[in-house]
Scaffold this motif. Structure first.
Motif, PDB file in Angstrom:
ATOM      1  N   LYS A  74       0.805  -1.209   0.000  1.00 13.32           N
ATOM      2  CA  LYS A  74       0.000   0.000   0.000  1.00 13.32           C
ATOM      3  C   LYS A  74       0.844   1.266   0.000  1.00 13.32           C
ATOM      4  O   LYS A  74       0.338   2.348  -0.262  1.00 13.32           O
ATOM      5  N   ARG A  94       0.802   4.236  -2.589  1.00 14.01           N
ATOM      6  CA  ARG A  94      -0.407   4.972  -2.895  1.00 14.01           C
ATOM      7  C   ARG A  94      -0.430   6.320  -2.181  1.00 14.01           C
ATOM      8  O   ARG A  94       0.076   6.457  -1.082  1.00 14.01           O
ATOM      9  N   THR A  95      -1.050   7.297  -2.814  1.00 12.98           N
ATOM     10  CA  THR A  95      -1.108   8.632  -2.229  1.00 12.98           C
ATOM     11  C   THR A  95      -2.194   8.691  -1.165  1.00 12.98           C
ATOM     12  O   THR A  95      -3.358   8.402  -1.430  1.00 12.98           O
ATOM     13  N   ALA A  96      -1.799   9.073   0.041  1.00 11.69           N
ATOM     14  CA  ALA A  96      -2.750   9.245   1.137  1.00 11.69           C
ATOM     15  C   ALA A  96      -3.000  10.729   1.328  1.00 11.69           C
ATOM     16  O   ALA A  96      -2.188  11.437   1.913  1.00 11.69           O
ATOM     17  N   GLU A 153      -6.055   6.946   2.148  1.00 14.30           N
ATOM     18  CA  GLU A 153      -6.224   7.080   0.698  1.00 14.30           C
ATOM     19  C   GLU A 153      -7.597   7.618   0.314  1.00 14.30           C
ATOM     20  O   GLU A 153      -7.728   8.378  -0.638  1.00 14.30           O
ATOM     21  N   GLU A 158      -5.636   0.232   3.592  1.00 14.44           N
ATOM     22  CA  GLU A 158      -5.288   1.443   2.865  1.00 14.44           C
ATOM     23  C   GLU A 158      -3.993   2.013   3.411  1.00 14.44           C
ATOM     24  O   GLU A 158      -3.697   1.849   4.606  1.00 14.44           O
ATOM     25  N   ASN A 159      -3.244   2.688   2.544  1.00 12.38           N
ATOM     26  CA  ASN A 159      -2.062   3.380   3.018  1.00 12.38           C
ATOM     27  C   ASN A 159      -2.476   4.521   3.950  1.00 12.38           C
ATOM     28  O   ASN A 159      -3.484   5.183   3.730  1.00 12.38           O
TER      29      ASN A 159
END
Length: 290
Positions: free
Chosen positions: A51, A54-56, A78, A131-132
């Motif tokens: 994860k 990924r952009t959080a 995220e 999720e990140n």
């Protein structure tokens, strides 16, 4: 086999697992790196690695006040859905409670939360929620009185925008100022606290605009004085028109209320984070490739 700090770091970098989890995995597998990765995966502690790219940029800001000290923390996720997740909210609230007792972000990440560091707690939550996430920011303020305000609250003390105001005077007035700050997002308390580089950049922009008009230099100089005065007023809390009574600046309203504002903090979820946009076709293609 002796487990070294270098080995633990390598496993952490590979899997995103917490330090103690990585050390335990290496101990359980006698230092075998590949086996340690598998051990973490079986425990659900290596999911975070998948994860981490990924952009959080969603998540929550939580605020806590204790006596004359207040803190605000931003924990990103995220998607906005996670911000509504009770499990995520409970973690954010617990981290904010720890933050009131520490000095800065690094200390917060290393602080104990139910037997794990805060950083390890967040890593574990990545694995369970899927999720990140990241503990992005912490800001603290102290004063005679500190009040808080949360805009778009998702739960008690947390939402999309968190504000803290340090001041002397009536608490009801302090709450109004906090709501004003949430709405107007001033860059600084007053002119003295404005970033010099920001002021100079705006001055140069205004000079270039004025020169495009073709007016004489002496006229341009007068134009710049007026425009910079307006810029500083709009950029600083004390110079802004008070949302509760636009006929007064915040500074004038504070004097009228017999209050003195000494500082503020405003954190908004995701501000400054660049989120990469993809078209639908590219998104589908990426999903097909796995």
């Amino acid at each position: 086999m002796a487990i070294t700090a270098v080995m633990v770091k390598e496993l952490r970098d590979t899997t995103g697992a917490g330090m103690m989890d990585a050390k335990k995995a290496l101990t359980e597998t006698d230092g075998d790196m590949e086996a340690a990765v598998d051990w973490l995966r079986t425990k659900g502690l290596a999911k975070a690695a998948k994860k981490s790219g990924r952009t959080a940029a969603e998540g929550l800001v939580a605020v806590t006040v204790e006596g004359g000290r207040g803190v605000a923390v931003e924990i990103n996720s995220e998607t906005d859905f996670v911000g509504k997740n009770a499990e995520f909210q409970a973690m954010v609230g617990a981290v904010a409670d720890v933050a009131i007792k520490v000095a800065d972000l690094d200390a917060l990440k290393a602080a104990n939360l139910d037997g794990k560091t805060v950083e390890e707690t967040i890593t574990a939550k990545i694995a369970t929620i899927g999720e990140n996430m990241s503990l992005r920011r912490m800001a603290a303020i102290e004063g005679d009185t500190v009040v808080s305000y949360v805009h778009n609250a998702a739960a008690d003390g947390m939402g999309k925008i968190g504000v803290l105001v340090a001041f002397k005077g009536d608490e009801a007035f302090g709450k109004q100022v906090a709501m004003h700050i949430a709405a107007t997002n001033p860059a600084a308390l007053n002119e003295a606290e404005l970033d010099d580089s920001v002021v100079e950049k705006e001055r140069q922009v205004q000079i270039d605009i004025a020169r495009e008009s073709g007016k004489p230099e002496q006229v341009i100089e007068k134009m710049i004085v007026g425009r910079m005065k307006k810029f500083i007023a709009e950029s600083t809390l004390m110079g802004q028109a008070f949302v509760v009574n636009p006929d007064l600046t915040v500074e004038a309203a504070a004097k009228e209320a017999g209050a003195e504002i000494t500082g503020f903090v405003r954190l908004e979820v995701g501000e400054g984070i660049e989120v990469e946009k993809e078209d639908f076709a590219a998104e589908v293609a990426k999903a097909v490739k796995g």
